[in-house]
Write a protein that holds these residues in place. Structure first.
Motif, PDB file in Angstrom:
ATOM      1  N   LEU A  81      76.416  70.264  11.762  1.00 36.82           N
ATOM      2  CA  LEU A  81      76.581  70.924  13.067  1.00 36.82           C
ATOM      3  C   LEU A  81      75.551  70.332  14.025  1.00 36.82           C
ATOM      4  CD1 LEU A  81      77.010  74.529  11.658  1.00 36.82           C
ATOM      5  CD2 LEU A  81      78.799  72.885  12.245  1.00 36.82           C
ATOM      6  N   LYS A  82      75.920  69.187  14.583  1.00 40.54           N
ATOM      7  CA  LYS A  82      74.967  68.420  15.379  1.00 40.54           C
ATOM      8  C   LYS A  82      75.744  67.455  16.266  1.00 40.54           C
ATOM      9  CE  LYS A  82      70.994  65.426  14.215  1.00 40.54           C
ATOM     10  NZ  LYS A  82      70.102  65.681  15.308  1.00 40.54           N
ATOM     11  N   GLY A  83      75.178  67.100  17.403  1.00 41.44           N
ATOM     12  CA  GLY A  83      75.745  66.051  18.248  1.00 41.44           C
ATOM     13  C   GLY A  83      77.173  66.302  18.677  1.00 41.44           C
ATOM     14  N   ARG A  84      78.036  65.294  18.489  1.00 43.22           N
ATOM     15  CA  ARG A  84      79.419  65.347  18.978  1.00 43.22           C
ATOM     16  C   ARG A  84      80.187  66.526  18.367  1.00 43.22           C
ATOM     17  NH1 ARG A  84      81.205  60.493  17.348  1.00 43.22           N
ATOM     18  NH2 ARG A  84      82.778  61.187  15.883  1.00 43.22           N
ATOM     19  N   ASN A  85      79.881  66.848  17.102  1.00 39.75           N
ATOM     20  CA  ASN A  85      80.573  67.961  16.445  1.00 39.75           C
ATOM     21  C   ASN A  85      80.327  69.269  17.204  1.00 39.75           C
ATOM     22  OD1 ASN A  85      81.333  66.180  14.375  1.00 39.75           O
ATOM     23  ND2 ASN A  85      79.403  66.504  13.320  1.00 39.75           N
ATOM     24  N   VAL A  86      79.092  69.474  17.632  1.00 39.05           N
ATOM     25  CA  VAL A  86      78.746  70.703  18.363  1.00 39.05           C
ATOM     26  C   VAL A  86      79.375  70.680  19.760  1.00 39.05           C
ATOM     27  CG1 VAL A  86      76.829  72.065  19.308  1.00 39.05           C
ATOM     28  CG2 VAL A  86      76.649  71.082  17.032  1.00 39.05           C
ATOM     29  N   GLU A  87      79.455  69.500  20.365  1.00 36.35           N
ATOM     30  CA  GLU A  87      80.083  69.383  21.693  1.00 36.35           C
ATOM     31  C   GLU A  87      81.564  69.776  21.627  1.00 36.35           C
ATOM     32  OE1 GLU A  87      79.340  65.385  23.004  1.00 36.35           O
ATOM     33  OE2 GLU A  87      77.161  65.682  22.922  1.00 36.35           O
ATOM     34  N   ILE A  88      82.251  69.328  20.563  1.00 35.89           N
ATOM     35  CA  ILE A  88      83.680  69.683  20.404  1.00 35.89           C
ATOM     36  C   ILE A  88      83.803  71.201  20.237  1.00 35.89           C
ATOM     37  CG2 ILE A  88      85.732  69.421  18.938  1.00 35.89           C
ATOM     38  CD1 ILE A  88      84.686  66.592  18.196  1.00 35.89           C
ATOM     39  N   LEU A  89      82.902  71.758  19.427  1.00 38.52           N
ATOM     40  CA  LEU A  89      82.867  73.213  19.195  1.00 38.52           C
ATOM     41  C   LEU A  89      82.696  73.954  20.528  1.00 38.52           C
ATOM     42  CD1 LEU A  89      82.883  75.021  16.665  1.00 38.52           C
ATOM     43  CD2 LEU A  89      80.398  74.803  16.560  1.00 38.52           C
ATOM     44  N   ARG A  90      81.722  73.489  21.314  1.00 41.53           N
ATOM     45  CA  ARG A  90      81.436  74.113  22.623  1.00 41.53           C
ATOM     46  C   ARG A  90      82.665  74.044  23.539  1.00 41.53           C
ATOM     47  NH1 ARG A  90      77.893  70.336  25.843  1.00 41.53           N
ATOM     48  NH2 ARG A  90      79.953  69.425  26.133  1.00 41.53           N
ATOM     49  N   ASP A  91      83.281  72.852  23.606  1.00 40.47           N
ATOM     50  CA  ASP A  91      84.415  72.671  24.519  1.00 40.47           C
ATOM     51  C   ASP A  91      85.588  73.580  24.149  1.00 40.47           C
ATOM     52  OD1 ASP A  91      82.873  70.832  25.766  1.00 40.47           O
ATOM     53  OD2 ASP A  91      83.920  69.056  25.012  1.00 40.47           O
ATOM     54  N   ILE A  92      85.867  73.703  22.841  1.00 40.53           N
ATOM     55  CA  ILE A  92      86.987  74.563  22.410  1.00 40.53           C
ATOM     56  C   ILE A  92      86.687  76.015  22.790  1.00 40.53           C
ATOM     57  CG2 ILE A  92      88.256  75.485  20.416  1.00 40.53           C
ATOM     58  CD1 ILE A  92      87.824  72.729  19.035  1.00 40.53           C
ATOM     59  N   ILE A  93      85.433  76.464  22.520  1.00 47.85           N
ATOM     60  CA  ILE A  93      85.072  77.869  22.792  1.00 47.85           C
ATOM     61  C   ILE A  93      85.090  78.146  24.302  1.00 47.85           C
ATOM     62  CG2 ILE A  93      83.200  79.582  22.612  1.00 47.85           C
ATOM     63  CD1 ILE A  93      82.486  78.190  19.899  1.00 47.85           C
ATOM     64  N   CYS A  94      84.586  77.189  25.086  1.00 53.56           N
ATOM     65  CA  CYS A  94      84.522  77.398  26.543  1.00 53.56           C
ATOM     66  C   CYS A  94      85.908  77.510  27.184  1.00 53.56           C
ATOM     67  CB  CYS A  94      83.717  76.283  27.206  1.00 53.56           C
ATOM     68  SG  CYS A  94      81.941  76.454  26.876  1.00 53.56           S
ATOM     69  N   ARG A  95      86.925  76.894  26.558  1.00 55.75           N
ATOM     70  CA  ARG A  95      88.259  77.012  27.167  1.00 55.75           C
ATOM     71  C   ARG A  95      89.097  78.109  26.481  1.00 55.75           C
ATOM     72  NH1 ARG A  95      88.589  71.506  25.247  1.00 55.75           N
ATOM     73  NH2 ARG A  95      89.688  71.349  23.251  1.00 55.75           N
ATOM     74  N   SER A  96      88.419  79.003  25.737  1.00 55.19           N
ATOM     75  CA  SER A  96      89.116  80.076  25.022  1.00 55.19           C
ATOM     76  C   SER A  96      88.647  81.444  25.506  1.00 55.19           C
ATOM     77  CB  SER A  96      88.849  79.939  23.516  1.00 55.19           C
ATOM     78  OG  SER A  96      89.242  78.660  23.063  1.00 55.19           O
ATOM     79  N   HIS A  97      89.184  82.495  24.885  1.00 52.53           N
ATOM     80  CA  HIS A  97      88.804  83.873  25.228  1.00 52.53           C
ATOM     81  C   HIS A  97      88.196  84.568  24.008  1.00 52.53           C
ATOM     82  CE1 HIS A  97      91.816  82.743  28.227  1.00 52.53           C
ATOM     83  NE2 HIS A  97      91.314  83.684  29.018  1.00 52.53           N
ATOM     84  N   PHE A  98      87.477  83.800  23.189  1.00 48.60           N
ATOM     85  CA  PHE A  98      86.965  84.381  21.943  1.00 48.60           C
ATOM     86  C   PHE A  98      85.837  85.386  22.212  1.00 48.60           C
ATOM     87  CE2 PHE A  98      88.117  79.942  20.273  1.00 48.60           C
ATOM     88  CZ  PHE A  98      89.397  80.345  19.915  1.00 48.60           C
ATOM     89  N   GLN A  99      85.804  86.424  21.335  1.00 47.93           N
ATOM     90  CA  GLN A  99      84.696  87.390  21.374  1.00 47.93           C
ATOM     91  C   GLN A  99      83.994  87.429  20.016  1.00 47.93           C
ATOM     92  OE1 GLN A  99      86.367  91.158  22.634  1.00 47.93           O
ATOM     93  NE2 GLN A  99      87.650  90.126  24.143  1.00 47.93           N
ATOM     94  N   TYR A 100      84.582  86.684  19.055  1.00 47.86           N
ATOM     95  CA  TYR A 100      84.028  86.693  17.693  1.00 47.86           C
ATOM     96  C   TYR A 100      84.256  85.302  17.114  1.00 47.86           C
ATOM     97  CZ  TYR A 100      83.569  88.370  12.770  1.00 47.86           C
ATOM     98  OH  TYR A 100      83.190  88.567  11.461  1.00 47.86           O
ATOM     99  N   CYS A 101      83.171  84.583  16.837  1.00 49.22           N
ATOM    100  CA  CYS A 101      83.292  83.215  16.306  1.00 49.22           C
ATOM    101  C   CYS A 101      82.563  83.099  14.969  1.00 49.22           C
ATOM    102  CB  CYS A 101      82.663  82.209  17.264  1.00 49.22           C
ATOM    103  SG  CYS A 101      83.843  81.580  18.437  1.00 49.22           S
ATOM    104  N   VAL A 102      83.262  82.537  13.996  1.00 46.04           N
ATOM    105  CA  VAL A 102      82.640  82.251  12.696  1.00 46.04           C
ATOM    106  C   VAL A 102      82.692  80.737  12.502  1.00 46.04           C
ATOM    107  CG1 VAL A 102      82.765  82.610  10.199  1.00 46.04           C
ATOM    108  CG2 VAL A 102      83.484  84.437  11.761  1.00 46.04           C
TER     109      VAL A 102
END
Length: 704
Positions: A81-102
């Protein structure tokens, strides 16, 4: 402790994930999807998710985010969980409506500390704390847009894709491949101020690139978790230079110190470099149906170890080419179907002829059970006969559903039996046997000259002839089985002729395959278009552009032969396992003796000699103490046959036939010893050129 521990290890890991996925959007990366596929099957995940609005998605930059009615997401990732992997994670979450992430990572927290350059002493003091995961949990809430939302980050060791109870693969490490002598020059150029490495024998952890070291540490962390699940303290052994680094890292893996003190059982873990014997990987002597299925059928998208089985025959669609991708393909892994799983294990453990009869027997029994009008037939099994049995199920939905897994294996068998690649399998085998005789009787130059007339341009090739990729496979076979070469004028001349012929063939291909594009470093169709436009404008330039192409092709072929010579010299550092070639005599034909066979025979040699090539990797201080004490008292070094469980890990891939050979050998040499075979991937002959000519061996892409 049972050998089916690889299955329970994987299933227990997935149970932890399944407990979190209820009504969630689930994002998987390909390696985790492959572990799920072989370990439990995707239906387990779909059932655990439940609900109509929930989706499985691939974890990648363009993945669709979650909608307004999808408040929960679970990410299952095989990466740090570092670098580009975290960026992809961030981008998916930012364009979603999640309230609970695992977020589930297969990489332990200890390895995350290493990746973030936390010194070992500081990491040791953090026992029980997980600052990297905690920081990411805060970030997840930030990206979801509310610090009161829920975020969880934890580690589950989803390392394995279990193919059988005694055999598993590591999908996240499918590209891990041992080093070749040419890599020593690259490593040396990266260490200008340090002592130069003389050969692969000098390579240790300090000589490797940070990315490769980190990749090894991720693997070691997963293997340590497996040993914990099996309840064993492991002694580590290695054959080959990269194996030595991996074995030493596992032997000295700090987070495992307490586990090793309390473990009740014992095991030997023996790592072997694939490069020491590529003959077994590219040869066609394996008389196994699964090996042929894997070679003949196309790869399942996103997978390294399973294939696509065309199931259109079971539908009412007309089987025209364009319909083939309308229906989702079948596959070999049938983890939720007991009967199909039993057949699959029988196919792995029997010879081709018995396996085909076993497929027929299973189909006949299934058809009888469903009262389908089956006509019994004895004698040789034909693809037509299998298809006639399979089509009985076609219009009977209940029968289809009851035997879906079995029908996929039946179709895979029928499609392989009538595949042109299977007919060619025997041609390869005949030529390989001929080569074995020639190698014993004549110099390498003569053997290469025998190959020369078989190198034909596309305009002169029939289906019986070898394609450029198949010629590469034969060359790898020749150089690997021959071993160390005497380089003389004749050899150089013969190599030069073969190089020129190959370079010319590459140039004349109407379209280069992805493998040849990789080797020649070009996209042929673009060059061809460029040439056509040149001719149109400047006809006199046509020759020079062809020459330029030949020149480029020749440079690529020269590099290819550097790799072939590396393969020939791969065993030069070994003393005992120097050869995989057994010369013929007046009673026996020359033959190939697999390195893995030699290693297993050496491990279980009745006199238990101290092997010079199977190195024991010490776990630091204890071994120093033993060495010190041994002046005064006899202290024996651990031997790989000392323990009731042998874990054999082949770094760089293994074939189905090799797995069967190891299993049978252990059973005959030391009955009662359990064996688990692990490897990075399942091999077919064409994989080896792909792995050999990969450019990222020293710099694997870890996603940051």
């Amino acid at each position: 402790m049972s050998a089916s521990g690889v299955v329970s290890f994987t299933q227990q890991g997935w149970e932890q994930v399944l407990a979190k996925v209820k009504r969630a959007v689930v994002y998987l990366d390909t390696a985790c999807a492959e572990s799920l596929h072989w370990g439990c099957g995707s239906t387990c995940l779909l059932e655990a998710v439940g609900g109509p609005d929930c989706h499985l998605r691939e974890f990648e930059p363009d993945a669709v985010g979650g909608g307004a009615k999808q408040p929960k997401a679970v990410f299952v990732l095989s990466c740090l969980l570092k670098g580009r992997n975290v960026e992809i994670l961030r981008d998916i979450i930012c364009r979603s409506h999640f309230q609970y992430c695992v977020v589930v990572t297969t990489v332990s927290h200890a390895v995350h500390l290493t990746a973030n350059h936390v010194p070992a002493a500081a990491a040791a003091e953090m026992e029980g704390q997980q600052p990297v995961f905690e920081q990411l949990e805060e970030k997840l809430c930030e990206w979801m847009g509310n610090m009161n939302y829920t975020a969880e980050v934890f580690h589950v060791p989803l390392l394995l894709a279990p193919v059988a109870p005694h055999f598993a693969l590591t999908p996240a490490f499918a590209s891990l491949f041992p080093l070749l002598p040419q890599d020593v020059h690259l490593l040396n150029s990266a260490r200008p101020d340090k002592r130069k490495l003389g050969s692969l024998g000098d390579v240790d952890a300090t000589a490797l690139t940070p990315e490769l070291l980190l990749q090894i540490r991720c693997l070691v962390s997963g293997l340590s978790s497996l040993c914990e699940h099996l309840g064993v303290r492991e002694e580590c052994f290695a054959v080959g230079s990269l194996s030595r680094v991996i074995a030493a890292d596992l032997a000295n893996y700090t987070p495992a110190k307490n586990r090793k003190k309390t473990a009740a059982g014992r095991a030997s873990v023996v790592f072997v470099d694939r490069t020491l014997d590529l003959t077994g990987a590219v040869g066609h002597h394996g008389d196994n149906l699964v090996e042929k299925i894997i070679s003949a059928l196309p790869q399942l998208p996103g997978h390294t170890n399973d294939v696509m089985v065309n199931v259109v025959e079971l539908t009412a669609l007309h089987t025209e080419e364009e319909n083939y991708n309308v229906v989702a393909p079948g596959c070999l892994s049938q983890s939720n179907d007991t009967t199909a799983k039993a057949l699959w294990e029988a196919l792995l453990n029997t010879k081709h002829k018995e396996a085909v009869m076993e497929v027929r027997r299973h189909l006949v029994e299934a058809a009888s059970r469903e009262n389908l009008p089956i006509k019994m037939s004895m004698g040789r099994v034909t693809p037509g006969q299998l298809m006639s049995y399979i089509q009985l199920f076609k219009n009977n939905l209940k029968a289809l559903m009851n035997h879906c897994g079995l029908l996929q294996l039946g179709l895979a068998t029928a499609q392989t039996l009538k595949h042109p690649q299977t007919a060619k399998w025997d041609n390869f085998l005949a030529f390989e046997r001929l080569l074995l005789q020639s190698i014993g009787e004549s110099a390498m130059s003569v053997v290469l000259n025998q190959l020369l007339p078989m190198i034909k341009p596309v305009t002169q090739r029939t289906n019986e002839d070898y394609s450029p990729e198949e010629l590469l496979i034969l060359l790898i076979y020749i150089y690997s089985v021959t071993g160390e070469l005497t380089v003389d004028k004749d050899l150089c001349e013969a190599e030069e002729k073969v190089k020129k012929a190959l370079a010319q063939v590459f140039c004349e291909e109407s379209e280069l395959s992805p493998l040849l594009q990789k080797i020649t470093g070009s996209h042929h169709h673009l060059r061809r278009e460029a040439m056509e436009s040149l001719t149109h404008l400047h006809p006199h330039n046509w020759d020079s552009s062809i020459n330029l192409t030949f020149h480029k092709s020749k440079i690529a072929v020269d590099e290819l032969f550097t790799s072939l010579r590396d393969i020939a010299g791969a065993r030069s550092l070994l003393k005992q396992f120097k050869s995989v070639y057994v010369p013929g005599n007046h009673t026996h034909q020359a033959s190939y003796k697999p390195l893995l066979k030699q290693v297993v025979e050496e491990i279980f040699h009745p006199e238990r000699p101290d092997s010079v090539d199977i190195e024991h990797m010490s776990s630091g201080l204890t071994d120093l103490l033993k060495t010190g004490f041994s002046m005064f008292m006899k202290v024996s070094r651990p031997h790989p046959s000392d323990y009731p469980l042998l874990i054999l890990f082949v770094v760089g891939g293994i074939t189905v036939s090799e797995v069967k050979m190891v299993k049978d050998l252990v059973a005959s040499l030391k009955p009662g010893t359990q064996v688990i075979v692990l490897s990075t991937r399942l091999l077919k002959p064409l994989n080896i050129p792909e792995l050999l000519f990969a450019t990222d061996r020293l710099h694997p892409d870890l996603g940051f």
